[in-house]
Motif scaffolding. Structure first.
Motif, PDB file in Angstrom:
ATOM      1  N   GLY A 285       0.792  -1.223   0.000  1.00 14.63           N
ATOM      2  CA  GLY A 285       0.000   0.000   0.000  1.00 14.63           C
ATOM      3  C   GLY A 285       0.822   1.269   0.000  1.00 14.63           C
ATOM      4  N   ARG A 286       2.099   1.160  -0.381  1.00 13.23           N
ATOM      5  CA  ARG A 286       2.950   2.341  -0.462  1.00 13.23           C
ATOM      6  C   ARG A 286       2.851   2.956  -1.859  1.00 13.23           C
ATOM      7  N   LEU A 287       3.192   4.219  -1.964  1.00 15.10           N
ATOM      8  CA  LEU A 287       3.234   4.881  -3.264  1.00 15.10           C
ATOM      9  C   LEU A 287       4.431   4.383  -4.064  1.00 15.10           C
ATOM     10  N   VAL A 288       4.223   4.210  -5.366  1.00 19.02           N
ATOM     11  CA  VAL A 288       5.301   3.835  -6.284  1.00 19.02           C
ATOM     12  C   VAL A 288       5.301   4.821  -7.439  1.00 19.02           C
ATOM     13  N   TYR A 289       6.470   5.374  -7.713  1.00 19.95           N
ATOM     14  CA  TYR A 289       6.641   6.295  -8.836  1.00 19.95           C
ATOM     15  C   TYR A 289       7.669   5.704  -9.805  1.00 19.95           C
ATOM     16  N   ILE A 290       7.378   5.805 -11.084  1.00 25.45           N
ATOM     17  CA  ILE A 290       8.280   5.348 -12.135  1.00 25.45           C
ATOM     18  C   ILE A 290       8.665   6.561 -12.972  1.00 25.45           C
ATOM     19  N   MET A 291       9.958   6.800 -13.117  1.00 24.33           N
ATOM     20  CA  MET A 291      10.392   7.940 -13.912  1.00 24.33           C
ATOM     21  C   MET A 291       9.849   7.824 -15.336  1.00 24.33           C
ATOM     22  N   LYS A 292       9.493   8.962 -15.908  1.00 26.70           N
ATOM     23  CA  LYS A 292       8.816   8.972 -17.202  1.00 26.70           C
ATOM     24  C   LYS A 292       9.634   8.297 -18.295  1.00 26.70           C
ATOM     25  N   ASN A 293      10.953   8.462 -18.248  1.00 25.93           N
ATOM     26  CA  ASN A 293      11.789   7.837 -19.284  1.00 25.93           C
ATOM     27  C   ASN A 293      11.649   6.318 -19.253  1.00 25.93           C
TER      28      ASN A 293
ATOM     29  N   ASP B 172       8.838  17.986 -13.466  1.00 31.79           N
ATOM     30  CA  ASP B 172       7.877  19.027 -13.128  1.00 31.79           C
ATOM     31  C   ASP B 172       6.934  18.593 -12.014  1.00 31.79           C
ATOM     32  N   ASP B 173       6.733  17.291 -11.871  1.00 30.52           N
ATOM     33  CA  ASP B 173       5.846  16.772 -10.821  1.00 30.52           C
ATOM     34  C   ASP B 173       6.475  16.831  -9.437  1.00 30.52           C
ATOM     35  N   MET B 174       7.792  16.887  -9.372  1.00 25.76           N
ATOM     36  CA  MET B 174       8.505  16.633  -8.132  1.00 25.76           C
ATOM     37  C   MET B 174       8.023  17.437  -6.922  1.00 25.76           C
ATOM     38  N   PRO B 175       7.916  18.772  -7.007  1.00 22.51           N
ATOM     39  CA  PRO B 175       7.535  19.506  -5.782  1.00 22.51           C
ATOM     40  C   PRO B 175       6.206  19.039  -5.201  1.00 22.51           C
TER      41      PRO B 175
END
Length: 226
Positions: free
Chosen positions: A174-182, A206-209
Protein backbone atom coordinates in the motif's frame (compact mmCIF):
# COMPACT_ATOMS: atom_id res chain seq x y z
CA UNK A 1 27.51 -7.32 17.73
CA UNK A 2 24.14 -5.83 16.78
CA UNK A 3 21.19 -7.13 18.80
CA UNK A 4 18.00 -7.74 16.79
CA UNK A 5 15.04 -5.50 17.55
CA UNK A 6 11.43 -6.49 16.90
CA UNK A 7 10.23 -4.80 13.73
CA UNK A 8 7.06 -3.41 15.32
CA UNK A 9 9.08 -1.84 18.13
CA UNK A 10 10.99 0.05 15.46
CA UNK A 11 8.22 0.99 13.08
CA UNK A 12 5.18 0.99 15.32
CA UNK A 13 2.07 -1.19 14.85
CA UNK A 14 1.84 -2.89 11.46
CA UNK A 15 -1.38 -3.91 9.80
CA UNK A 16 -2.11 -7.60 9.26
CA UNK A 17 -0.69 -7.65 5.73
CA UNK A 18 2.47 -5.78 6.70
CA UNK A 19 2.97 -8.05 9.68
CA UNK A 20 2.56 -11.16 7.52
CA UNK A 21 5.33 -10.13 5.15
CA UNK A 22 7.67 -8.23 7.48
CA UNK A 23 10.73 -9.81 9.08
CA UNK A 24 10.06 -10.37 12.77
CA UNK A 25 13.32 -8.70 13.73
CA UNK A 26 15.77 -6.26 12.21
CA UNK A 27 19.44 -5.66 12.89
CA UNK A 28 20.47 -2.02 12.93
CA UNK A 29 23.69 -0.05 13.09
CA UNK A 30 23.67 3.72 13.16
CA UNK A 31 21.00 6.32 13.85
CA UNK A 32 17.88 4.33 14.69
CA UNK A 33 15.85 7.54 14.83
CA UNK A 34 15.90 7.66 11.01
CA UNK A 35 13.21 4.95 11.15
CA UNK A 36 10.93 7.30 13.08
CA UNK A 37 11.69 10.86 12.03
CA UNK A 38 10.21 12.34 8.88
CA UNK A 39 9.59 10.77 5.50
CA UNK A 40 11.66 8.02 3.90
CA UNK A 41 11.73 7.46 0.14
CA UNK A 42 13.45 4.57 -1.63
CA UNK A 43 15.43 5.49 -4.73
CA UNK A 44 16.23 2.35 -6.70
CA UNK A 45 17.30 1.28 -10.16
CA UNK A 46 19.61 -0.68 -12.36
CA UNK A 47 23.00 -1.95 -11.23
CA UNK A 48 24.25 -1.05 -14.71
CA UNK A 49 23.18 2.55 -14.58
CA UNK A 50 23.29 4.70 -17.69
CA UNK A 51 24.80 8.19 -17.64
CA UNK A 52 21.31 9.66 -17.89
CA UNK A 53 20.15 7.38 -15.09
CA UNK A 54 22.95 8.61 -12.85
CA UNK A 55 22.08 12.24 -13.56
CA UNK A 56 18.39 11.62 -12.90
CA UNK A 57 19.16 9.85 -9.64
CA UNK A 58 21.40 12.71 -8.53
CA UNK A 59 18.74 15.31 -9.36
CA UNK A 60 16.05 13.28 -7.63
CA UNK A 61 18.11 12.78 -4.45
CA UNK A 62 18.96 16.49 -4.42
CA UNK A 63 15.23 17.31 -4.38
CA UNK A 64 14.57 14.77 -1.62
CA UNK A 65 17.39 16.12 0.55
CA UNK A 66 16.21 19.68 0.05
CA UNK A 67 12.81 18.61 1.39
CA UNK A 68 14.36 16.90 4.42
CA UNK A 69 13.43 13.41 3.20
CA UNK A 70 15.64 10.46 4.10
CA UNK A 71 16.94 8.59 1.05
CA UNK A 72 16.62 4.79 1.29
CA UNK A 73 18.39 2.37 -1.04
CA UNK A 74 19.99 -1.06 -1.17
CA UNK A 75 23.77 -0.42 -1.42
CA UNK A 76 23.89 -2.22 -4.78
CA UNK A 77 25.99 -1.10 -7.73
CA UNK A 78 24.60 1.60 -9.98
CA UNK A 79 21.60 3.70 -8.98
CA UNK A 80 21.63 2.52 -5.34
CA UNK A 81 25.23 3.63 -4.86
CA UNK A 82 24.53 6.96 -6.56
CA UNK A 83 21.54 7.51 -4.28
CA UNK A 84 23.52 6.90 -1.08
CA UNK A 85 26.60 8.85 -2.18
CA UNK A 86 24.58 11.85 -3.38
CA UNK A 87 22.57 12.03 -0.14
CA UNK A 88 25.79 11.92 1.88
CA UNK A 89 27.54 14.51 -0.29
CA UNK A 90 24.61 16.92 0.02
CA UNK A 91 24.39 16.62 3.79
CA UNK A 92 21.18 14.59 3.77
CA UNK A 93 20.26 11.37 5.53
CA UNK A 94 20.38 7.89 4.02
CA UNK A 95 19.43 4.35 5.04
CA UNK A 96 21.06 1.29 3.45
CA UNK A 97 18.89 -1.85 3.52
CA UNK A 98 21.17 -4.83 3.02
CA UNK A 99 20.74 -8.24 1.45
CA UNK A 100 23.64 -9.37 3.65
CA UNK A 101 24.42 -9.23 7.38
CA UNK A 102 25.60 -5.87 8.69
CA UNK A 103 29.25 -6.93 8.65
CA UNK A 104 29.32 -7.67 4.93
CA UNK A 105 29.07 -5.19 2.08
CA UNK A 106 27.71 -6.31 -1.28
CA UNK A 107 29.30 -5.43 -3.58
CA UNK A 108 32.57 -5.60 -1.64
CA UNK A 109 33.76 -2.33 -3.18
CA UNK A 110 31.04 -0.54 -1.19
CA UNK A 111 32.63 -1.54 2.13
CA UNK A 112 33.81 1.99 2.90
CA UNK A 113 30.42 3.42 1.94
CA UNK A 114 28.69 0.94 4.24
CA UNK A 115 31.01 1.83 7.12
CA UNK A 116 30.30 5.53 6.61
CA UNK A 117 26.55 4.86 6.57
CA UNK A 118 26.76 2.77 9.73
CA UNK A 119 28.75 5.53 11.45
CA UNK A 120 26.74 8.60 10.38
CA UNK A 121 23.45 7.34 8.97
CA UNK A 122 21.74 3.92 9.29
CA UNK A 123 22.23 0.40 7.97
CA UNK A 124 19.43 -2.17 8.26
CA UNK A 125 19.51 -5.94 7.74
CA UNK A 126 17.15 -8.80 8.47
CA UNK A 127 20.02 -11.28 8.32
CA UNK A 128 22.11 -12.22 11.39
CA UNK A 129 25.90 -12.37 11.36
CA UNK A 130 27.10 -15.46 9.52
CA UNK A 131 23.95 -15.80 7.44
CA UNK A 132 24.96 -17.29 4.07
CA UNK A 133 24.87 -15.29 0.87
CA UNK A 134 21.93 -16.34 -1.27
CA UNK A 135 20.22 -14.77 -4.30
CA UNK A 136 16.85 -14.96 -2.52
CA UNK A 137 18.16 -12.58 0.14
CA UNK A 138 17.86 -9.64 -2.22
CA UNK A 139 14.14 -9.88 -3.09
CA UNK A 140 13.57 -10.23 0.66
CA UNK A 141 15.69 -7.12 1.15
CA UNK A 142 13.52 -5.28 -1.39
CA UNK A 143 10.38 -6.24 0.55
CA UNK A 144 11.88 -4.83 3.75
CA UNK A 145 13.06 -1.70 1.96
CA UNK A 146 9.53 -1.16 0.65
CA UNK A 147 8.16 -1.72 4.16
CA UNK A 148 10.27 0.96 5.84
CA UNK A 149 9.72 3.50 3.04
CA UNK A 150 6.77 5.82 2.56
CA UNK A 151 7.27 5.68 -1.21
CA UNK A 152 9.51 4.07 -3.82
CA UNK A 153 10.87 5.82 -6.92
CA UNK A 154 12.25 3.68 -9.75
CA UNK A 155 14.86 5.64 -11.71
CA UNK A 156 15.62 3.03 -14.37
CA UNK A 157 15.51 -0.74 -14.67
CA UNK A 158 15.76 -3.36 -17.39
CA UNK A 159 13.10 -5.91 -18.26
CA UNK A 160 14.58 -8.46 -15.84
CA UNK A 161 15.94 -6.09 -13.21
CA UNK A 162 15.49 -7.03 -9.57
CA UNK A 163 14.27 -3.47 -9.07
CA UNK A 164 10.87 -4.68 -10.25
CA UNK A 165 10.54 -6.64 -6.99
CA UNK A 166 10.71 -3.41 -5.03
CA UNK A 167 7.90 -1.90 -7.07
CA UNK A 168 5.61 -4.89 -6.61
CA UNK A 169 6.35 -5.20 -2.90
CA UNK A 170 5.60 -1.52 -2.36
CA UNK A 171 2.31 -1.84 -4.26
CA UNK A 172 1.32 -4.87 -2.16
CA UNK A 173 2.10 -2.98 1.04
CA UNK A 174 0.00 0.00 0.00
CA UNK A 175 2.95 2.34 -0.46
CA UNK A 176 3.23 4.88 -3.26
CA UNK A 177 5.30 3.84 -6.28
CA UNK A 178 6.64 6.30 -8.84
CA UNK A 179 8.28 5.35 -12.14
CA UNK A 180 10.39 7.94 -13.91
CA UNK A 181 8.82 8.97 -17.20
CA UNK A 182 11.79 7.84 -19.28
CA UNK A 183 11.21 4.30 -17.95
CA UNK A 184 7.45 4.39 -18.37
CA UNK A 185 7.88 5.52 -22.00
CA UNK A 186 10.39 2.80 -22.89
CA UNK A 187 8.52 0.54 -25.31
CA UNK A 188 11.05 -2.28 -24.83
CA UNK A 189 9.81 -2.75 -21.25
CA UNK A 190 6.56 -4.47 -20.24
CA UNK A 191 6.73 -4.22 -16.43
CA UNK A 192 6.15 -0.43 -16.12
CA UNK A 193 2.70 -0.71 -17.71
CA UNK A 194 1.88 -3.62 -15.40
CA UNK A 195 2.89 -1.66 -12.31
CA UNK A 196 1.00 1.41 -13.54
CA UNK A 197 -2.11 -0.72 -13.99
CA UNK A 198 -1.88 -1.58 -10.30
CA UNK A 199 -1.45 2.01 -9.15
CA UNK A 200 2.13 3.12 -9.80
CA UNK A 201 2.41 6.71 -11.00
CA UNK A 202 4.58 8.22 -13.71
CA UNK A 203 6.96 10.87 -12.40
CA UNK A 204 8.40 13.82 -14.30
CA UNK A 205 10.74 16.53 -13.01
CA UNK A 206 7.88 19.03 -13.13
CA UNK A 207 5.85 16.77 -10.82
CA UNK A 208 8.51 16.63 -8.13
CA UNK A 209 7.54 19.51 -5.78
CA UNK A 210 3.89 18.49 -5.57
CA UNK A 211 4.71 14.79 -5.24
CA UNK A 212 7.09 15.35 -2.34
CA UNK A 213 4.51 17.34 -0.42
CA UNK A 214 1.80 14.74 -1.02
CA UNK A 215 3.60 11.60 0.19
CA UNK A 216 1.86 10.37 3.37
CA UNK A 217 3.89 8.85 6.19
CA UNK A 218 2.88 5.29 6.99
CA UNK A 219 4.19 5.83 10.55
CA UNK A 220 2.28 9.08 11.06
CA UNK A 221 1.00 9.27 14.61
CA UNK A 222 3.19 6.45 15.90
CA UNK A 223 4.99 7.31 19.11
CA UNK A 224 8.76 6.96 19.02
CA UNK A 225 10.09 3.67 20.33
CA UNK A 226 13.36 5.23 21.46
Amino acid sequence: MSIPIETEKLLGPLNDFERKHAPRELYLEGRKSLLQDGLRVSVVGSRKASENGVRRAQALVKALVEHGITVVSGLADGIDTVAHETAVALGGNTIAVLGTPLDKAYPAKNKDLLELIKHKHLAVSQFPMGYPANPKNFPQRNRTMALISDATIIVEASEKSGTRHQGWEAIRLGRLVYIMKNVADDTSLTWPAELIAYGAQVLTRDDMPDVLYDIPSFTAGVESAF
